[in-house]
Design a protein around this motif. Structure first.
Motif, PDB file in Angstrom:
ATOM      1  N   PHE A 104      76.607 -61.542  70.591  1.00 39.56           N
ATOM      2  CA  PHE A 104      77.394 -62.456  69.766  1.00 39.56           C
ATOM      3  C   PHE A 104      77.504 -63.831  70.428  1.00 39.56           C
ATOM      4  N   LEU A 159      79.369 -63.556  63.609  1.00 39.22           N
ATOM      5  CA  LEU A 159      80.216 -62.373  63.777  1.00 39.22           C
ATOM      6  C   LEU A 159      79.724 -61.143  63.007  1.00 39.22           C
ATOM      7  N   PRO A 162      77.132 -58.358  65.229  1.00 36.01           N
ATOM      8  CA  PRO A 162      77.608 -57.189  65.989  1.00 36.01           C
ATOM      9  C   PRO A 162      78.418 -56.218  65.139  1.00 36.01           C
ATOM     10  N   HIS A 183      69.522 -59.912  69.579  1.00 30.10           N
ATOM     11  CA  HIS A 183      69.835 -59.170  68.362  1.00 30.10           C
ATOM     12  C   HIS A 183      68.704 -58.244  67.939  1.00 30.10           C
TER      13      HIS A 183
END
Length: 312
Positions: A104, A159, A162, A183
């Protein structure tokens, strides 16, 4: 390759493997990475120190440069300490919560970095196209508010990443062949349907970056139109000098970012260690070059830095 047969003893832990396939070169790679990281920290902290000490630099343009420096420090620091711990001390474990937090933070700071570049383009547009109103349009307080908007936008867009991943079941073999929790690297070790994760990542890449590049292009289009209407070559040169640093920073930021993102999405034939090295360099090189570019191209900042370095 034996490392891939290992599984973390703790089910709440991931294993970051560094750069699989290049273990023999880990030491030399770490020297390169740590050198870039140290130069990045020195350059960005120097910019923050000089602008903070010099009252004459407490202007919108230099406040934006400071925001960029803070974003650069945050981006490089979010990956380098863990990367070096993996390579130097073999500390490969990271909790699921720690991994998702790192992911994040990396992507949120990158999104904020992009938004700051948009604000800088707007700053250059006002400075060149409305110089007489510059002081009233862009006050320090307004710049601070724009910085807050950049932060809120980054948090809201990143946000969900995650939050979507934490609901996914992770495979038993929780090994991430990477130096940090990128990611797409985390998505690859989930055993559930990753369609939403991949689509959201792709949408964010094109919507956020595409929107930012569109706004920057619009600003520079208006700048070019205003400059072309003026016949003075001196004015043309001055306008070019004013924008050169920002253009160079954009090239060092967006070019490797887009290349890395697209190779992750569509470059299945590229070796994994190439992906990993590019992902690290995409973060390290811009954060190292940005303070150098602004230090060299911005005369007022260059003179103030020179004043402090000559004292020492």
């Amino acid at each position: 390759m034996a490392a891939f047969n290992l599984t973390p003893s703790d089910p709440s832990t991931f294993m970051l493997m560094g750069i699989p396939g290049l273990e023999a070169a880990h030491l030399w790679i770490s020297i390169c990475f740590s050198t870039f990281y140290i130069i990045s920290l020195l350059g960005n902290f120097t910019v923050l120190f000089v602008v903070g000490k010099e009252q004459t630099l407490h202007k919108p343009m230099y406040l934006l440069i400071c925001m960029l420096a803070l974003a650069d420090i945050g981006t490089s620091t979010s990956i380098m300490p863990k990367t070096l711990c993996i390579i130097w001390f073999n500390l490969k474990g990271i909790t699921v919560g720690g991994c998702l937090t790192q992911m994040f933070f990396i992507h949120a700071v990158s999104a904020m970095h992009s938004a700051i570049l948009v604000t800088m383009a707007f700053d250059r547009y006002v400075a060149i196209c409305n110089p007489l109103r510059y002081a009233t349009i862009l006050t320090n307080a307004r710049i601070a508010n724009l910085g807050l908007v950049c932060l809120i936008r980054a948090v809201l867009f990143i946000l969900p990443m995650p939050l979507i991943l934490i609901r996914q079941p992770f495979c038993t073999n929780r090994i991430i062949p990477h130096t940090y929790c990128d990611h797409m690297a985390v998505v690859k070790i989930t055993c559930g349907d990753t369609t939403v994760d991949r689509m959201y990542s792709l949408v964010i890449t094109f919507v956020v970056t595409g929107l930012d590049l569109t706004l920057i292009a619009l600003s520079y289009g208006l700048i070019v139109r205003a400059v072309v209407r003026i016949s003075s070559k001196k004015v043309h040169q001055k306008a070019l000098n004013t924008c050169t640093a920002h253009i160079c920073v954009m090239m060092t930021t967006y070019t490797p970012f887009l290349f890395t993102s697209l190779t992750y999405q569509f470059g299945q034939g590229i070796s994994p260690h190439v992906h990993i090295i590019l992902a690290n360099l995409y973060i390290l090189i811009p954060t190292m070059l940005n303070p150098i570019i602004y230090g060299v191209k911005t005369k007022e900042l260059r003179d103030k830095v020179g004043k402090y370095t000559s004292r020492r």
